[in-house]
Design an enzyme around this catalytic site. Structure first.
Site, PDB file in Angstrom:
ATOM      1  N   SER A 143      -9.251 -12.349  -0.677  1.00  0.00           N
ATOM      2  CA  SER A 143      -7.936 -11.707  -0.698  1.00  0.00           C
ATOM      3  C   SER A 143      -7.661 -11.223  -2.119  1.00  0.00           C
ATOM      4  O   SER A 143      -8.572 -10.754  -2.821  1.00  0.00           O
ATOM      5  CB  SER A 143      -6.870 -12.697  -0.204  1.00  0.00           C
ATOM      6  N   SER A 144      -6.429 -11.378  -2.570  1.00  0.00           N
ATOM      7  CA  SER A 144      -6.053 -10.918  -3.912  1.00  0.00           C
ATOM      8  C   SER A 144      -4.787 -11.640  -4.358  1.00  0.00           C
ATOM      9  O   SER A 144      -3.939 -11.989  -3.522  1.00  0.00           O
ATOM     10  CB  SER A 144      -5.785  -9.414  -3.872  1.00  0.00           C
ATOM     11  N   TYR A 157      -2.641  -1.827   0.142  1.00  0.00           N
ATOM     12  CA  TYR A 157      -3.756  -2.736  -0.149  1.00  0.00           C
ATOM     13  C   TYR A 157      -3.333  -4.191   0.020  1.00  0.00           C
ATOM     14  O   TYR A 157      -3.974  -4.979   0.730  1.00  0.00           O
ATOM     15  CB  TYR A 157      -4.242  -2.455  -1.576  1.00  0.00           C
ATOM     16  N   LYS A 161      -4.362  -7.519   2.516  1.00  0.00           N
ATOM     17  CA  LYS A 161      -4.852  -8.802   1.994  1.00  0.00           C
ATOM     18  C   LYS A 161      -3.973  -9.946   2.503  1.00  0.00           C
ATOM     19  O   LYS A 161      -4.464 -11.019   2.833  1.00  0.00           O
ATOM     20  CB  LYS A 161      -4.883  -8.779   0.463  1.00  0.00           C
TER      21      LYS A 161
END
Ligand code: NDP
Length: 252
Positions: A143-144, A157, A161
């Protein structure tokens, strides 16, 4: 003991490359995928072979779910040829591209591109992996940090995620009967080619990131791979359904 095998998507560069090398140093063989950069993937395969592990690089577009059945045919043909079983142990969904665009200006095409590569692709590549993944295997989704904190321009984006993090908890819940664990690794800002390489090449951005990071610098690919390798180790067998952020303490 049966040799453990990991499939790392986007293993040709950046974080995926470092994950593959850390896994190899842990005695794990690799199947890595690349999208367009075959020479980079070949270089990673050669570096893995230097560690004494086996590796192969296969082409894959993770944004094209219609290609996944044919991809797994290639994977299982390779495994059957090289090993006594066509199964692998670890799936690391890492491949991905970024998008820097304000919410107001994000087009449907840009949204769909993010959806396809970061959510639909991860969802169905994992679904289609199930018959080939050994019981007791592990799934790690990348993920982020942006799924926890927010910077302008990352809405499409980061939304994908965030969805992957929810998806991972469902994987953990539904695959427990097969002793398969599923976890998220969420990197902070890392200096790779990602996003046009701005975390590596843009001094202003690097300064901002360093200022909001407890450890006072931008992350490097080498900060991430070891965590993924740990999650594939026996020591991590009881970690399940978790999100592990690896950001040096960004915006804590
Ligand atoms: P890089 O741009 O360095 O590498 C991207 C990798 O993904 C390459 O191996 C590339 O293959 C592959 N790839 C790109 N498009 C596709 C596609 N359509 N299908 C299959 N593979 C593809 O990125 P990072 O290593 O930095 O990022 C890896 C993951 O980490 C991504 O999911 C990203 O969202 C996430 N992440 C990155 C952060 C960062 O700051 N760098 C922060 C948080 C999360 P090829 O070499 O053939 O082009």
């Amino acid at each position: 003991m049966t040799k453990k095998i990991a499939l790392v998507t986007g293993g040709s560069r950046g974080l995926g490359r470092d994950m593959a090398l850390h896994l190899a140093h842990q005695g794990i063989d690799l199947i890595l995928t690349y999208h367009s950069n075959r020479p980079a993937a070949d270089e990673v395969v050669a570096a893995i072979e230097q560690t004494g592990q086996k590796a192969v690089a296969l082409p894959l577009d993770t944004s094209d779910s219609s290609s996944f059945a044919a991809f797994y045919e290639q994977v299982t043909a390779y495994l059957s040829e090289q090993y006594d079983s066509p199964r692998f142990d670890f799936l690391i969904n890492n491949a991905g591209t970024g998008l820097q665009q304000s919410f107001a200006d994000t087009s449907e095409a840009q949204f769909d591109a993010m959806f396809n590569i970061h959510l639909k692709g991860v969802y169905f590549l994992t679904q289609k992996a199930l018959p080939h993944l050994r019981d007791g295997g592990r799934i790690i989704n990348i993920s982020s940090g942006l799924a926890r904190f927010s910077f302008p321009g990352a809405s499409a984006y980061a939304s994908m995620k965030g969805a992957v993090e929810v998806f991972t908890r469902y994987l953990a819940k539904e695959l427990g009967t097969r002793s398969i664990t599923a976890n998220v690794v969420a990197p902070g800002a890392i200096a790779t080619d990602f996003g046009g390489g701005s975390n590596r090449d843009n001094p202003t951005k690097r300064g901002i990131i360093a200022n909001v990071t407890a450890l006072g610098r931008v992350g490097e690919a080498e900060d991430i791979g070891g965590v993924v390798a740990f999650l594939c180790s026996d020591a991590a067998r009881w970690i399940n359904g978790q999100r592990i952020e690896v950001s040096g303490g960004m915006l804590v």
